[in-house]
Design a protein around this motif. Structure first.
Motif, PDB file in Angstrom:
ATOM      1  N   THR B  24       0.839  -1.193   0.000  1.00 10.64           N
ATOM      2  CA  THR B  24       0.000   0.000   0.000  1.00 10.64           C
ATOM      3  C   THR B  24       0.874   1.242   0.000  1.00 10.64           C
ATOM      4  OG1 THR B  24      -1.511  -1.242   1.360  1.00 10.64           O
ATOM      5  CG2 THR B  24      -1.915   1.108   1.173  1.00 10.64           C
ATOM      6  N   VAL B  25       1.875   1.212   0.851  1.00  7.08           N
ATOM      7  CA  VAL B  25       2.699   2.400   0.983  1.00  7.08           C
ATOM      8  C   VAL B  25       3.429   2.740  -0.299  1.00  7.08           C
ATOM      9  CG1 VAL B  25       4.785   3.295   2.019  1.00  7.08           C
ATOM     10  CG2 VAL B  25       3.099   2.187   3.416  1.00  7.08           C
ATOM     11  N   VAL B  26       4.152   1.768  -0.802  1.00  8.77           N
ATOM     12  CA  VAL B  26       5.010   2.115  -1.916  1.00  8.77           C
ATOM     13  C   VAL B  26       4.208   2.232  -3.195  1.00  8.77           C
ATOM     14  CG1 VAL B  26       7.049   1.506  -3.206  1.00  8.77           C
ATOM     15  CG2 VAL B  26       6.913   1.010  -0.795  1.00  8.77           C
ATOM     16  N   ALA B  27       3.318   1.257  -3.394  1.00  2.99           N
ATOM     17  CA  ALA B  27       2.579   1.304  -4.645  1.00  2.99           C
ATOM     18  C   ALA B  27       1.745   2.562  -4.694  1.00  2.99           C
ATOM     19  CB  ALA B  27       1.712   0.074  -4.784  1.00  2.99           C
ATOM     20  N   SER B  28       1.141   2.902  -3.585  1.00  2.00           N
ATOM     21  CA  SER B  28       0.256   4.022  -3.712  1.00  2.00           C
ATOM     22  C   SER B  28       1.036   5.278  -3.650  1.00  2.00           C
ATOM     23  CB  SER B  28      -0.823   4.037  -2.693  1.00  2.00           C
ATOM     24  OG  SER B  28      -0.410   4.296  -1.473  1.00  2.00           O
ATOM     25  N   SER B  29       2.149   5.129  -3.660  1.00  2.00           N
ATOM     26  CA  SER B  29       3.189   5.826  -4.187  1.00  2.00           C
ATOM     27  C   SER B  29       3.816   6.751  -3.315  1.00  2.00           C
ATOM     28  CB  SER B  29       2.752   6.441  -5.336  1.00  2.00           C
ATOM     29  OG  SER B  29       2.808   7.341  -5.921  1.00  2.00           O
ATOM     30  N   ILE B  30       4.445   6.022  -3.190  1.00  2.00           N
ATOM     31  CA  ILE B  30       5.403   6.983  -3.314  1.00  2.00           C
ATOM     32  C   ILE B  30       4.605   8.245  -3.167  1.00  2.00           C
ATOM     33  CG2 ILE B  30       7.317   7.504  -4.605  1.00  2.00           C
ATOM     34  CD1 ILE B  30       6.882   5.215  -6.370  1.00  2.00           C
ATOM     35  N   VAL B 182       6.048  -1.114 -16.974  1.00  2.00           N
ATOM     36  CA  VAL B 182       5.064  -0.638 -15.990  1.00  2.00           C
ATOM     37  C   VAL B 182       4.961   0.880 -16.012  1.00  2.00           C
ATOM     38  CG1 VAL B 182       4.704  -0.366 -13.495  1.00  2.00           C
ATOM     39  CG2 VAL B 182       5.171  -2.627 -14.454  1.00  2.00           C
ATOM     40  N   VAL B 183       6.104   1.540 -16.015  1.00  2.00           N
ATOM     41  CA  VAL B 183       6.081   2.999 -15.876  1.00  2.00           C
ATOM     42  C   VAL B 183       5.831   3.690 -17.216  1.00  2.00           C
ATOM     43  CG1 VAL B 183       7.409   5.030 -15.150  1.00  2.00           C
ATOM     44  CG2 VAL B 183       7.531   2.900 -13.831  1.00  2.00           C
ATOM     45  N   LYS B 184       6.641   3.356 -18.194  1.00  2.28           N
ATOM     46  CA  LYS B 184       6.513   4.044 -19.486  1.00  2.28           C
ATOM     47  C   LYS B 184       5.330   3.521 -20.302  1.00  2.28           C
ATOM     48  CE  LYS B 184      10.311   6.460 -18.945  1.00  2.28           C
ATOM     49  NZ  LYS B 184      10.187   7.851 -18.527  1.00  2.28           N
ATOM     50  N   GLY B 185       5.104   2.217 -20.232  1.00  2.80           N
ATOM     51  CA  GLY B 185       4.076   1.633 -21.070  1.00  2.80           C
ATOM     52  C   GLY B 185       2.680   1.688 -20.486  1.00  2.80           C
ATOM     53  N   LEU B 186       2.582   1.370 -19.201  1.00  2.00           N
ATOM     54  CA  LEU B 186       1.261   1.255 -18.592  1.00  2.00           C
ATOM     55  C   LEU B 186       0.918   2.450 -17.704  1.00  2.00           C
ATOM     56  CD1 LEU B 186       1.504  -2.542 -17.646  1.00  2.00           C
ATOM     57  CD2 LEU B 186       0.186  -1.556 -19.532  1.00  2.00           C
ATOM     58  N   GLY B 187       1.864   3.357 -17.526  1.00  3.35           N
ATOM     59  CA  GLY B 187       1.598   4.540 -16.701  1.00  3.35           C
ATOM     60  C   GLY B 187       1.526   4.221 -15.221  1.00  3.35           C
ATOM     61  N   GLY B 188       2.250   3.193 -14.799  1.00  2.00           N
ATOM     62  CA  GLY B 188       2.189   2.786 -13.401  1.00  2.00           C
ATOM     63  C   GLY B 188       3.414   3.172 -12.603  1.00  2.00           C
ATOM     64  N   GLU B 189       3.566   2.488 -11.484  1.00  2.00           N
ATOM     65  CA  GLU B 189       4.699   2.749 -10.595  1.00  2.00           C
ATOM     66  C   GLU B 189       5.336   1.433 -10.199  1.00  2.00           C
ATOM     67  OE1 GLU B 189       3.478   6.083  -7.720  1.00  2.00           O
ATOM     68  OE2 GLU B 189       1.676   5.338  -8.670  1.00  2.00           O
ATOM     69  N   PHE B 190       6.625   1.482  -9.929  1.00  2.17           N
ATOM     70  CA  PHE B 190       7.387   0.257  -9.720  1.00  2.17           C
ATOM     71  C   PHE B 190       8.350   0.477  -8.572  1.00  2.17           C
ATOM     72  CE2 PHE B 190      10.452  -3.047 -10.655  1.00  2.17           C
ATOM     73  CZ  PHE B 190       9.776  -4.008 -11.394  1.00  2.17           C
ATOM     74  N   ALA B 191       8.397  -0.476  -7.665  1.00  5.07           N
ATOM     75  CA  ALA B 191       9.345  -0.365  -6.554  1.00  5.07           C
ATOM     76  C   ALA B 191       9.971  -1.721  -6.272  1.00  5.07           C
ATOM     77  CB  ALA B 191       8.636   0.146  -5.311  1.00  5.07           C
ATOM     78  N   VAL B 192      11.211  -1.693  -5.847  1.00  2.00           N
ATOM     79  CA  VAL B 192      11.892  -2.928  -5.449  1.00  2.00           C
ATOM     80  C   VAL B 192      12.509  -2.704  -4.077  1.00  2.00           C
ATOM     81  CG1 VAL B 192      13.606  -4.668  -6.071  1.00  2.00           C
ATOM     82  CG2 VAL B 192      12.593  -3.257  -7.864  1.00  2.00           C
ATOM     83  N   ASN B 196      18.503  -3.650   2.451  1.00  2.00           N
ATOM     84  CA  ASN B 196      18.096  -2.355   3.005  1.00  2.00           C
ATOM     85  C   ASN B 196      18.141  -1.246   1.956  1.00  2.00           C
ATOM     86  OD1 ASN B 196      20.802  -1.593   2.976  1.00  2.00           O
ATOM     87  ND2 ASN B 196      20.596  -0.447   4.883  1.00  2.00           N
ATOM     88  N   ALA B 197      17.683  -1.616   0.761  1.00  2.00           N
ATOM     89  CA  ALA B 197      17.573  -0.603  -0.291  1.00  2.00           C
ATOM     90  C   ALA B 197      16.190  -0.671  -0.941  1.00  2.00           C
ATOM     91  CB  ALA B 197      18.653  -0.818  -1.346  1.00  2.00           C
ATOM     92  N   LEU B 198      15.728   0.464  -1.364  1.00  2.09           N
ATOM     93  CA  LEU B 198      14.407   0.563  -1.983  1.00  2.09           C
ATOM     94  C   LEU B 198      14.526   1.400  -3.252  1.00  2.09           C
ATOM     95  CD1 LEU B 198      11.250   0.279  -1.780  1.00  2.09           C
ATOM     96  CD2 LEU B 198      11.278   2.381  -0.432  1.00  2.09           C
ATOM     97  N   LEU B 199      14.162   0.806  -4.368  1.00  2.00           N
ATOM     98  CA  LEU B 199      14.162   1.548  -5.631  1.00  2.00           C
ATOM     99  C   LEU B 199      12.744   2.005  -5.908  1.00  2.00           C
ATOM    100  CD1 LEU B 199      15.857   0.618  -8.949  1.00  2.00           C
ATOM    101  CD2 LEU B 199      13.439   1.057  -8.945  1.00  2.00           C
ATOM    102  N   LEU B 200      12.597   3.252  -6.259  1.00  2.00           N
ATOM    103  CA  LEU B 200      11.285   3.816  -6.566  1.00  2.00           C
ATOM    104  C   LEU B 200      11.319   4.375  -7.984  1.00  2.00           C
ATOM    105  CD1 LEU B 200      10.882   5.880  -3.277  1.00  2.00           C
ATOM    106  CD2 LEU B 200       9.810   3.691  -3.778  1.00  2.00           C
ATOM    107  N   TYR B 201      10.345   3.991  -8.768  1.00  2.00           N
ATOM    108  CA  TYR B 201      10.315   4.471 -10.145  1.00  2.00           C
ATOM    109  C   TYR B 201       8.868   4.783 -10.503  1.00  2.00           C
ATOM    110  CZ  TYR B 201      11.385   4.490 -15.204  1.00  2.00           C
ATOM    111  OH  TYR B 201      11.547   4.840 -16.526  1.00  2.00           O
ATOM    112  N   MET B 221      11.411  -7.897  -2.639  1.00  2.00           N
ATOM    113  CA  MET B 221       9.994  -7.702  -2.913  1.00  2.00           C
ATOM    114  C   MET B 221       9.832  -6.667  -4.023  1.00  2.00           C
ATOM    115  SD  MET B 221       6.829  -6.603  -0.425  1.00  2.00           S
ATOM    116  CE  MET B 221       7.738  -7.179   0.949  1.00  2.00           C
ATOM    117  N   ILE B 222       9.042  -7.018  -5.007  1.00  2.00           N
ATOM    118  CA  ILE B 222       8.769  -6.074  -6.095  1.00  2.00           C
ATOM    119  C   ILE B 222       7.332  -5.636  -5.967  1.00  2.00           C
ATOM    120  CG2 ILE B 222       8.702  -5.800  -8.597  1.00  2.00           C
ATOM    121  CD1 ILE B 222      11.276  -7.192  -8.587  1.00  2.00           C
TER     122      ILE B 222
END
Lengths: 111, 241
Positions: B24-30, B182-192, B196-201, B221-222
């Motif tokens: 919820t946290v990351v997907a709903s973004s960031i 996910v981001v460019k094609g579908l207009g979504g958001e992506f996190a990994v 102890n690292a978190l990628l947000l796109y 976790m993706i």
């Protein structure tokens, strides 16, 4: 005489994982020739397609027949990737060091 | 709310709650949803129903993928049809990554259609050796890696694989291609989240957070959020090569 293997009968209409193709490859006899009948296989992952490319371009005598359009396109993407240099973003992604949960929250809320 | 500093612990019995919360946290973004909420949920251990655990053999993985796609039943049928290829591609590649790299025997997945928000939340997780651990185990790219989970994420998102063939870069598409799709094609958001690292796109940002020591996810976790409407000009093949 080539043996025909119906892939849909063996794995279903979707080839999800590289492991599936690895398992198929392990079941084949190097001395024999095979035709993999891909009719009815409607989806394939890029990974499975990559492994299928390895299988059909390796030492074994294995060819594909009746390849459905989606699978054909994925195999083309894999083939293209084998011959073109990998394109990577030229801009670095910044790495931000967060010392506290507060820093993380700030970053999460900052656009 | 717990009075001590919250700590994310990757024990299996708390995973589902963490999974739900961090999704919820990351997907709903960031989007400014507070991380505390995730941590509180973790403490309360509220499980979510749309999570499944699967063994990593082919049959179990296929069953999981098909089961997850059934959670789209609340989407309009024409969109379910359009979503099938990109979602199958995403789930296939990410589950394949667990099989190939995580050195674990099971994975976890979550897919939930939020009809009110018109989006689909997806998470795929494992309690394996992390992305950093995968590079170290394979002894690949150690010169670029240092001792940092964040650098490992940076390599993974750039498609640096541990398993390329000697004369071609045929692998490393799992995270990198799905991020773009996910981001460019579908207009979504992506996190990994890994170690102890978190990628947000997302459309607006791309960054890697090196997290404070209290947060250390022993696995990977993706987390993805995509709109439930596929753009008219979406073409999967743009992202597969």
């Amino acid at each position: 005489m080539k043996q025909i293997i119906n892939i849909q009968e063996k794995f279903g209409a979707e080839l999800h994982t590289r492991q599936m193709v690895e398992r198929l490859a392990a079941s084949l006899n190097a001395a024999d020739s095979y035709l993999l009948d891909m009719s009815g296989v409607m989806q394939i992952s890029r990974s499975a397609a990559d492994e299928l490319y390895n299988l059909t371009h390796g030492d074994m005598n294995v060819d594909l027949i009746n390849v459905e359009p989606f699978v054909e396109k994925m195999l083309s993407a894999v083939k293209l990737g084998r011959f073109l240099p990998r394109q990577r973003s030229t801009t670095d992604t910044p790495i931000i060091h967060c010392e506290t949960i507060g820093n993380v929250l700030q970053q999460l809320s900052a656009r | 709310m717990p009075s001590t500093t919250p700590k994310i612990v990757s024990f299996e019995d708390t995973l589902s709650a963490f999974f739900a919360a961090i999704t919820t946290v990351v997907a709903s973004s960031i989007v400014s949803l507070p991380l505390q909420q995730a941590l509180i949920s973790l403490y309360n251990q509220n499980p979510l129903p749309d999570i499944c655990q699967f063994a990593l053999d082919d049959e179990s993985a296929s069953v999981a993928i098909n089961q997850l796609k059934k959670n789209l039943r609340t989407c309009p049928p024409e969109q379910v049809k359009l979503l099938n290829s990109p979602l199958t591609y995403l789930l296939d590649e990410l589950i394949c990554n667990i099989q190939q790299h995580a050195q674990t025997d099971k994975g976890y997945a979550y897919l939930h259609h939020d009809a009110a928000q018109h989006c689909i939340d997806i998470a795929i997780a494992d309690l394996g050796i992390t992305i950093y651990g995968s590079y170290v185990a394979a002894q690949k790219h150690l010169d670029k890696l240092g001792d940092s989970d964040a650098e490992a994420l940076n390599l993974a998102q750039n498609g640096y694989s541990v398993k390329n063939l000697p004369d071609t870069e045929n692998r490393g598409y799992g995270i990198s291609s799905n991020m773009r799709m996910v981001v460019k094609g579908l207009g979504g958001e992506f996190a990994v989240l890994s170690g102890n690292a978190l990628l947000l796109y997302s459309q607006d940002t791309k960054k890697i957070l090196s997290l404070p020591s209290e947060i250390d996810f022993k696995g990977t976790m993706i987390i993805v959020r995509i709109p439930d409407q596929v753009p008219n000009n979406f073409n999967l093949y743009t992202y597969t090569s």
